[in-house]
Write a protein that holds these residues in place. Structure first.
Motif, PDB file in Angstrom:
ATOM      1  N   THR B  43      39.903   5.908  -6.068  1.00 46.71           N
ATOM      2  CA  THR B  43      39.319   6.867  -5.132  1.00 46.71           C
ATOM      3  C   THR B  43      38.074   6.284  -4.462  1.00 46.71           C
ATOM      4  O   THR B  43      37.850   6.445  -3.263  1.00 46.71           O
ATOM      5  CB  THR B  43      38.964   8.177  -5.863  1.00 46.71           C
ATOM      6  N   GLN B  85      42.020  13.395  -3.074  1.00 50.47           N
ATOM      7  CA  GLN B  85      42.662  13.621  -4.369  1.00 50.47           C
ATOM      8  C   GLN B  85      42.566  15.096  -4.759  1.00 50.47           C
ATOM      9  O   GLN B  85      43.511  15.693  -5.247  1.00 50.47           O
ATOM     10  CB  GLN B  85      41.993  12.738  -5.431  1.00 50.47           C
ATOM     11  N   ASP B 171      45.613   9.730  -1.469  1.00 54.23           N
ATOM     12  CA  ASP B 171      45.036   9.653  -2.819  1.00 54.23           C
ATOM     13  C   ASP B 171      45.769  10.634  -3.733  1.00 54.23           C
ATOM     14  O   ASP B 171      45.502  11.833  -3.715  1.00 54.23           O
ATOM     15  CB  ASP B 171      43.533   9.962  -2.753  1.00 54.23           C
ATOM     16  N   GLU B 172      46.677  10.120  -4.506  1.00 56.76           N
ATOM     17  CA  GLU B 172      47.489  10.903  -5.450  1.00 56.76           C
ATOM     18  C   GLU B 172      48.092  12.140  -4.795  1.00 56.76           C
ATOM     19  O   GLU B 172      47.845  13.263  -5.229  1.00 56.76           O
ATOM     20  CB  GLU B 172      46.653  11.291  -6.669  1.00 56.76           C
TER      21      GLU B 172
HETATM   22 MG   LIG Z   1      40.952   9.053  -8.228  1.00 56.40          MG
END
Ligand SMILES: [Mg+2]
Ligand SMILES: Nc1ncnc2c1ncn2[C@@H]1O[C@H](COP(=O)(O)OP(=O)(O)O)[C@@H](O)[C@H]1O
Lengths: 306, 247, 333
Positions: B43, B85, B171-172
């Motif tokens: 991140t 995220q 991000d994810e």
């Molecule tokens: Mg992360």
């Protein structure tokens, strides 16, 4: 230039700086630790002065007045913290500001109800009324007392915050609330104590200045904004920043008012210097604040762990 | 051709080295997977690429242009967009308004004071298209905060797509999505590949292996392997440090 | 966001009609002093509405809004003073157009400079810095001995709004000295400000402000830097507050530094919160409740600040969303 005059003004500046520090130390502590912005700090400044004035007159003793004022502001701070402030810690800053503005209105009216609309003067004991001579320099004894007491308190605070276990908790609280409670520390108690400490410091500031200006309703409402300027410049949450900025503002404000017309007269006519100087010196500290903010938006000593 | 590239990018938080001299290179119109354990610095890396965080050292290069000093909004306008995220939505806006605002952001400056932006047909039509794409059409008028976790993740992507990125950093994106939602997203990302370069941070290995052409592995802030996905999967260091335990 | 407003618009329209006609009904009932109270109410409603553009739309808690009221007021007071007593010919004038030009320019510039500095900060910094800058104006006005310092200036005549050529066409000039004409002027100004704020709120510009209020990080990640939009909002709000200051100087025939005390800014903030921050008419309702309460309470006791302070505490601690918010609040299911 007349050096005696410069020295006299330096002492005045020091006194103003010390006073500002007493007021802003509590503000910056409560902000740094509880994330609380408290306008009613101004009211404790006023209450310290009024309680001291009343008790000094009633018991005919300045010392008893001071003790009563300290105990009185501490007790009032305890009550206010338990009834109102403790509900505000989790609120946003605007709510805190408005609620504590409400407290100011209440405190101002309460003082009006109790002591009437006029101010109360505090008679100084004769030992403090004299003057001290240093060569050509003549300084009122009481001014030296204010400065001495202020420096003593600053040193005590420094020791308290940096060298004691309580101070370690205070600094830890500033960085991590959760950590404190997992360590088994009573966060509520810590917050209450810090709030009371801040209020007592403000009350001390009020009672120290009252023999010079007398205690009056709303006496804290203007100086609290100057105290805001102090902690903005110093970095909100930093005791060291508050100390440096308070002295800086004390000197700049005092010297500005005393000498700006002379300085202006160097490059403009005496007439226009005399019109311009008061206006510029009135806003000097705000110009300083603006400049420092352009350079460092978070102030001179922003606390690292926020 | 390398579209986005970092040179010795480094960042520390106090004692923690979050990004350790990272040299990453994303190739045009390919999916680049970035994997690594929690706290590896994924991140943080995205934040520096996006311009949200300033690196301590190193450079970021977008299409041969050094953008290390460029602010975050300017990077987005240059075609570099990220998702978060933890979904970052406008909770008081409706789902449609969230996306329509993202379209508005792409459409040029917003110093327009008179017309009612809620009735802007161009913005709303485009927003509806994107919602359709992400399967959120029937929620268009719900409040963003009323969406389920998985739906919020979809909305997050719809908003990023509205900026028509050249490079999209995710991000994810699948964290918290149901199986069906994940499948749909994998399909969508496959299609996006034709005109977008993707950086995909993801813990769902099936998704990563299904999508990634290239793969990089980040551990303690440092890249321990980077290259073609098929090669990196076989890399003994990677298997030992990371894949070994989970697959 | 789209369905709710109709009911509010009707309610808001009713409130405005009520405000418009009450003083005339009272005049008819033989209570002319209500015109005076309502004039003040309308002027404060303008100031509160301008603050709500910052607070409700952009989420910027400016605690120095009274500074603009003061600057606007002195933009009337100073030219009128010079015109009456001589001096500074370039500044001296009774013309309302000049007063407006001057007030708007000064407020816009002050907002531009202080906004550019304070908008670089957030949260409590922003609150305190706006407060400090308004205190700066207070001390500046106090220091200007020429204009009465602490005591302020009396304004001998109201601004004259002469439309060139109107007389020739037989249209009578606006006589601002006539209380009900002045009232209607103030009311028209309130309508104008509300209209513009409503327009801005729903514009491209307003959407950026609202988005940045909710999630600044995301706005940046979409390619917009909210700074310049906020700065413009800050300037616009400053100008509107300045207009209310111009009206206030005319209303009171008097300007003084006390108009700029931070407690005045606090009161404005209270009005906005009291009325409810999320609606266009909230500040109008808040200003009305404030002025009427002040009127009734101060008739009973000189200690009317006490119930006021308590009310403020109660509203902040228990009444989130203000009066309109309480009315709007749906019963929890
Ligand atoms: Mg992360
Ligand atoms: N703002 C920050 N301040 C201090 N440490 C941070 C900050 N952001 C991230 N870190 C630390 O940097 C490391 C990398 O974090 P992150 O990039 O979130 O990892 P990942 O996304 O790979 O899980 C972690 O050790 C984390 O604690």
């Amino acid at each position: 230039m007349d050096w005696t005059l410069v020295l006299t003004q330096a002492i005045n500046g020091l006194q103003l700086g010390i006073l500002l520090f007493l007021l802003s130390a509590g503000l910056t502590l409560t902000f740094g630790i509880m994330d609380l912005i408290n306008l009613a700090h101004a009211s404790f400044f006023m209450l310290g002065a009024f309680i001291c004035a009343w008790a000094t007159l009633y018991f005919d003793s300045f010392v008893v007045g001071i003790v009563c004022a300290i105990l009185g502001t501490a007790l009032l701070a305890l009550i206010v913290e338990k009834t109102v402030i403790s509900h505000l810690y989790v609120r946003d800053h605007l709510d805190q500001l408005l609620a504590t503005f409400g407290l100011i209105l209440i405190a101002d009216t309460a003082v009006h109800l109790i002591w009437g609309p006029a101010g109360l003067a505090i008679p100084l004991p004769s030992q403090l009324q004299g003057q001290v001579r240093f060569g050509e320099l003549v300084v009122p004894t009481y001014r030296l007392v204010i400065i001495g007491v202020g420096l003593l308190i600053a040193a005590t605070l420094y020791w308290l915050v940096n060298k004691t276990r309580a101070g370690m908790l205070i600094r830890a609280g500033a960085s991590n609330r959760q950590m404190l409670s997992t360590l088994g520390i009573n966060v509520k108690l810590l917050f209450t104590s810090v709030f009371i400490l801040g209020a007592v410091l403000a009350g001390l500031g009020g009672l120290l200045i009252a023999p010079i200006t007398e205690a009056s309703i709303g006496m804290g409402n203007d100086i609290i904004i100057t105290a805001f300027v102090v902690i903005i410049i110093g970095g909100i949450g930093s005791i060291k920043g508050a100390f440096v900025a308070a002295l800086l503002i004390g000197f700049i404000d005092t010297f500005g008012r005393a000498f700006l017309d002379t300085i202006f007269a160097l490059f403009m006519s005496v007439d226009s210097a005399e019109t311009a100087a008061p206006a510029v010196s009135a806003i000097l500290v705000y110009l300083l604040m603006a400049l420092i903010l352009v350079w460092r938006p978070q102030g001179l000593f922003p606390p690292k762990l926020r | 051709m390398s579209v986005l590239e970092t040179n010795n990018l480094s960042k520390r938080f106090g004692g923690v080295v979050a990004t350790d001299a990272v040299n990453l290179s994303l190739q045009k119109n390919r999916v680049h997977g970035l994997i690594g354990p929690n706290g590896a610095g994924k991140t943080t890396l995205i934040a520096q690429l996006a311009g949200q965080l300033v690196p301590d050292a190193g450079r970021v290069i977008l299409n041969s242009r050094d953008i290390t000093r460029l602010g975050e909004p300017a990077r987005v306008r240059a075609g570099l967009t990220r998702t978060f995220q933890i979904s970052a939505l406008f909770n008081d806006f409706s789902v449609l308004e969230n996306v329509a605002f993202a379209v508005q952001a792409k459409a040029g400056h917003s110093f327009r004071f008179w017309s009612n932006v809620g009735q802007n047909k161009k913005f709303n039509d485009r927003a509806h298209e994107l919602l359709e794409l992400l399967g959120l059409s029937n929620q268009a008028h719900a409040n963003a905060s009323a969406l389920s976790h998985g739906e919020q993740r979809q909305l997050e992507i719809a908003m990023a797509l509205a900026t028509k990125p050249l490079v999209l950093m995710l991000d994810e994106p699948m964290a918290g999505m149901g199986a069906e939602e994940s499948m749909r997203l994998i399909q969508l990302l496959q299609e996006l590949k034709h005109d977008t370069t993707l950086l995909l941070v993801e813990h769902d290995m099936d998704a990563v292996f299904a999508l990634a052409d290239d793969l990089s592995v980040l551990v303690n802030g440092a890249l321990i392997a980077t290259g073609l996905a098929a090669d990196v999967r076989q890399n003994p260091d990677v298997i030992a440090a990371y894949l070994g335990t989970s697959t | 966001m789209n369905g709710v407003p109709t009911l509010h618009r009707i309610g808001g329209g009713l409130v405005l009609l009520l405000i418009l006609f009450t003083p005339f009904v009272m005049l008819w009932l033989g209570k002319p002093f209500w015109l005076d109270i309502f004039t003040r109410l309308v002027i404060l409603a303008i100031a509160a509405s301008s603050l709500s553009l910052l607070l409700s739309v952009a989420g910027l808690a400016s605690f120095g809004h009274a500074a603009y009221i003061g600057l606007g007021a002195y933009a009337v007071g100073i030219p009128v003073y010079y015109e009456t007593y001589g001096g500074a010919d370039w500044l001296a004038s009774y013309s309302g157009w000049w007063h407006v030009l001057l007030g708007v320019t000064v407020c816009a510039l002050f907002a531009l400079v202080t906004g550019a500095i304070s908008l670089r900060t957030k949260g409590v910094h922003f609150i305190m810095i706006t407060m400090a800058f308004s205190q700066m104006i207070l001390y500046l006005l106090v220091a200007l001995e020429e204009f009465g310092g602490d005591d302020g200036l009396s304004v001998d005549l109201r601004s004259e709004f002469v439309v060139p050529g109107a007389q020739v066409l037989g249209i009578p000039a606006l006589n601002m000295e006539e209380p009900w004409v002045f009232y209607l002027v103030c009311f028209a100004m309130l309508l104008l400000v509300l209209f513009i704020v409503a327009k801005l709120r729903h514009s491209h510009f307003g959407r950026v402000l609202q988005a940045a209020k909710q999630n600044e990080l995301r706005v940046k990640a979409l390619g917009i830097n909210p700074y310049r939009y906020r700065l413009l909002a800050f300037v616009v709000a400053g100008i509107f507050a300045g207009l209310s200051g111009i009206l206030f100087a005319n209303y009171a025939y008097f300007v003084s530094p006390s108009m700029v005390e931070w407690t005045r800014s606090g009161e404005l903030m209270f009005m906005v919160i009291l009325g409810g921050v999320s609606t266009l008419f909230g500040p109008v309702v808040g200003a009305s409740v404030f002025v009427l309460l002040e009127h009734f309470l101060s008739r009973f006791t000189v200690f009317w600040h006490l119930p006021f302070g308590i009310l403020l505490l109660v509203v902040v601690l228990f009444g989130r969303g203000g009066i309109i918010g309480m009315l709007k609040r749906e019963p929890k299911t």
